[in-house]
Design a protein around this motif. Structure first.
Motif, PDB file in Angstrom:
ATOM      1  N   LEU A   1      36.455  -3.484 -83.140  1.00 24.99           N
ATOM      2  CA  LEU A   1      37.136  -4.612 -83.782  1.00 24.99           C
ATOM      3  C   LEU A   1      37.905  -5.435 -82.757  1.00 24.99           C
ATOM      4  N   TRP A   2      38.657  -4.760 -81.900  1.00 24.14           N
ATOM      5  CA  TRP A   2      39.466  -5.484 -80.928  1.00 24.14           C
ATOM      6  C   TRP A   2      38.594  -6.231 -79.924  1.00 24.14           C
ATOM      7  N   ALA A   3      37.432  -5.702 -79.607  1.00 20.41           N
ATOM      8  CA  ALA A   3      36.524  -6.395 -78.695  1.00 20.41           C
ATOM      9  C   ALA A   3      36.176  -7.780 -79.223  1.00 20.41           C
ATOM     10  N   SER A   4      36.001  -7.904 -80.530  1.00 20.07           N
ATOM     11  CA  SER A   4      35.691  -9.218 -81.098  1.00 20.07           C
ATOM     12  C   SER A   4      36.952 -10.027 -81.377  1.00 20.07           C
ATOM     13  N   LEU A   5      38.032  -9.382 -81.785  1.00 21.04           N
ATOM     14  CA  LEU A   5      39.271 -10.099 -82.094  1.00 21.04           C
ATOM     15  C   LEU A   5      39.964 -10.655 -80.857  1.00 21.04           C
ATOM     16  N   SER A   6      39.895  -9.960 -79.753  1.00 18.52           N
ATOM     17  CA  SER A   6      40.625 -10.382 -78.559  1.00 18.52           C
ATOM     18  C   SER A   6      40.123 -11.711 -77.997  1.00 18.52           C
ATOM     19  N   SER A   7      38.898 -12.085 -78.320  1.00 17.20           N
ATOM     20  CA  SER A   7      38.367 -13.366 -77.849  1.00 17.20           C
ATOM     21  C   SER A   7      38.490 -14.469 -78.911  1.00 17.20           C
ATOM     22  N   TRP A   8      39.068 -14.136 -80.066  1.00 20.93           N
ATOM     23  CA  TRP A   8      39.245 -15.106 -81.147  1.00 20.93           C
ATOM     24  C   TRP A   8      40.239 -16.183 -80.749  1.00 20.93           C
ATOM     25  N   LYS A   9      39.880 -17.425 -81.007  1.00 21.93           N
ATOM     26  CA  LYS A   9      40.747 -18.570 -80.743  1.00 21.93           C
ATOM     27  C   LYS A   9      41.118 -19.213 -82.072  1.00 21.93           C
ATOM     28  N   PRO A  10      42.375 -19.095 -82.492  1.00 18.50           N
ATOM     29  CA  PRO A  10      42.794 -19.690 -83.767  1.00 18.50           C
ATOM     30  C   PRO A  10      42.604 -21.206 -83.768  1.00 18.50           C
ATOM     31  N   THR A  11      42.162 -21.719 -84.882  1.00 23.08           N
ATOM     32  CA  THR A  11      42.023 -23.169 -85.052  1.00 23.08           C
ATOM     33  C   THR A  11      43.067 -23.718 -86.020  1.00 23.08           C
ATOM     34  N   GLU A  12      43.838 -22.830 -86.640  1.00 23.81           N
ATOM     35  CA  GLU A  12      44.899 -23.211 -87.573  1.00 23.81           C
ATOM     36  C   GLU A  12      46.244 -22.841 -86.948  1.00 23.81           C
ATOM     37  N   LYS A  13      47.314 -23.409 -87.479  1.00 29.19           N
ATOM     38  CA  LYS A  13      48.668 -23.070 -87.017  1.00 29.19           C
ATOM     39  C   LYS A  13      49.159 -21.752 -87.612  1.00 29.19           C
ATOM     40  N   GLY A  14      48.505 -21.306 -88.679  1.00 34.41           N
ATOM     41  CA  GLY A  14      48.895 -20.059 -89.307  1.00 34.41           C
ATOM     42  C   GLY A  14      47.743 -19.451 -90.080  1.00 34.41           C
TER      43      GLY A  14
ATOM     44  N   MET B   1      46.620  -2.343 -83.239  1.00 36.15           N
ATOM     45  CA  MET B   1      45.695  -3.468 -83.188  1.00 36.15           C
ATOM     46  C   MET B   1      46.279  -4.676 -83.921  1.00 36.15           C
ATOM     47  N   LEU B   2      46.875  -4.448 -85.087  1.00 38.79           N
ATOM     48  CA  LEU B   2      47.471  -5.556 -85.837  1.00 38.79           C
ATOM     49  C   LEU B   2      48.642  -6.173 -85.079  1.00 38.79           C
ATOM     50  N   ILE B   3      49.445  -5.344 -84.420  1.00 38.49           N
ATOM     51  CA  ILE B   3      50.554  -5.867 -83.612  1.00 38.49           C
ATOM     52  C   ILE B   3      50.009  -6.703 -82.456  1.00 38.49           C
ATOM     53  N   HIS B   4      48.952  -6.220 -81.812  1.00 37.37           N
ATOM     54  CA  HIS B   4      48.322  -6.998 -80.741  1.00 37.37           C
ATOM     55  C   HIS B   4      47.743  -8.307 -81.276  1.00 37.37           C
ATOM     56  N   LEU B   5      47.203  -8.281 -82.469  1.00 35.66           N
ATOM     57  CA  LEU B   5      46.677  -9.501 -83.087  1.00 35.66           C
ATOM     58  C   LEU B   5      47.800 -10.514 -83.305  1.00 35.66           C
TER      59      LEU B   5
ATOM     60  N   GLU C   1      50.564 -10.751 -81.568  1.00 38.61           N
ATOM     61  CA  GLU C   1      50.938 -11.247 -80.242  1.00 38.61           C
ATOM     62  C   GLU C   1      49.890 -12.201 -79.688  1.00 38.61           C
ATOM     63  N   HIS C   2      48.617 -11.877 -79.887  1.00 41.02           N
ATOM     64  CA  HIS C   2      47.523 -12.740 -79.436  1.00 41.02           C
ATOM     65  C   HIS C   2      47.633 -14.107 -80.107  1.00 41.02           C
ATOM     66  N   ALA C   3      47.862 -14.103 -81.395  1.00 40.72           N
ATOM     67  CA  ALA C   3      48.000 -15.368 -82.124  1.00 40.72           C
ATOM     68  C   ALA C   3      49.218 -16.144 -81.624  1.00 40.72           C
TER      69      ALA C   3
ATOM     70  N   ILE D   1      50.999 -15.492 -87.858  1.00 40.24           N
ATOM     71  CA  ILE D   1      50.223 -14.665 -88.785  1.00 40.24           C
ATOM     72  C   ILE D   1      51.159 -13.971 -89.762  1.00 40.24           C
ATOM     73  N   MET D   2      50.741 -13.973 -91.016  1.00 43.13           N
ATOM     74  CA  MET D   2      51.432 -13.234 -92.071  1.00 43.13           C
ATOM     75  C   MET D   2      50.491 -12.147 -92.570  1.00 43.13           C
TER      76      MET D   2
END
Length: 99
Positions: free
Chosen positions: A25-38, A56-60, A62-64, A71-72
């Motif tokens: 999961l993190w392999a795909s999430l870590s390269s995710w680029k948000p297109t929204e502000k939230g 993983m959720l905490i890292h997500l 921080e990544h965002a 993120i909520m």
């Protein structure tokens, strides 16, 4: 098994978030680029979560944050809430949890 999807500002996780599923999961999430502000992270379909899933959720979050995105977390499973409290991160994450 676990899965994630994004649609209209909602990130939905399903299945199990544990030490066996998080690396993929993190392999795909870590390269995710948000297109929204939230984004709202819907955890209603998560069947089980362990400390690896929590991290993983905490890292997500921080990544965002590094991408200027907030993120909520919604529908936080009881066991995840317990992990947050036992790890003393519940107060730090309070502004990211939707009641």
């Amino acid at each position: 098994m676990s899965n994630w999807s994004i649609d209209a500002g909602v990130i939905c996780f399903s299945g199990v978030l544990d030490r066996f599923t998080v690396p993929d999961l993190w392999a795909s999430l870590s390269s995710w680029k948000p297109t929204e502000k939230g984004y709202l992270v819907d955890l209603s379909r998560v069947e089980r979560v362990d400390s690896a899933g929590m991290v993983m959720l905490i890292h997500l979050l921080e990544h965002a944050k590094t991408e200027n995105c907030h993120i909520m977390l919604s529908f936080v499973p009881k066991d995840l809430g317990t992990l947050f409290r036992l790890s003393n991160v519940d107060k730090l994450l309070a502004k990211h949890i939707q009641n």
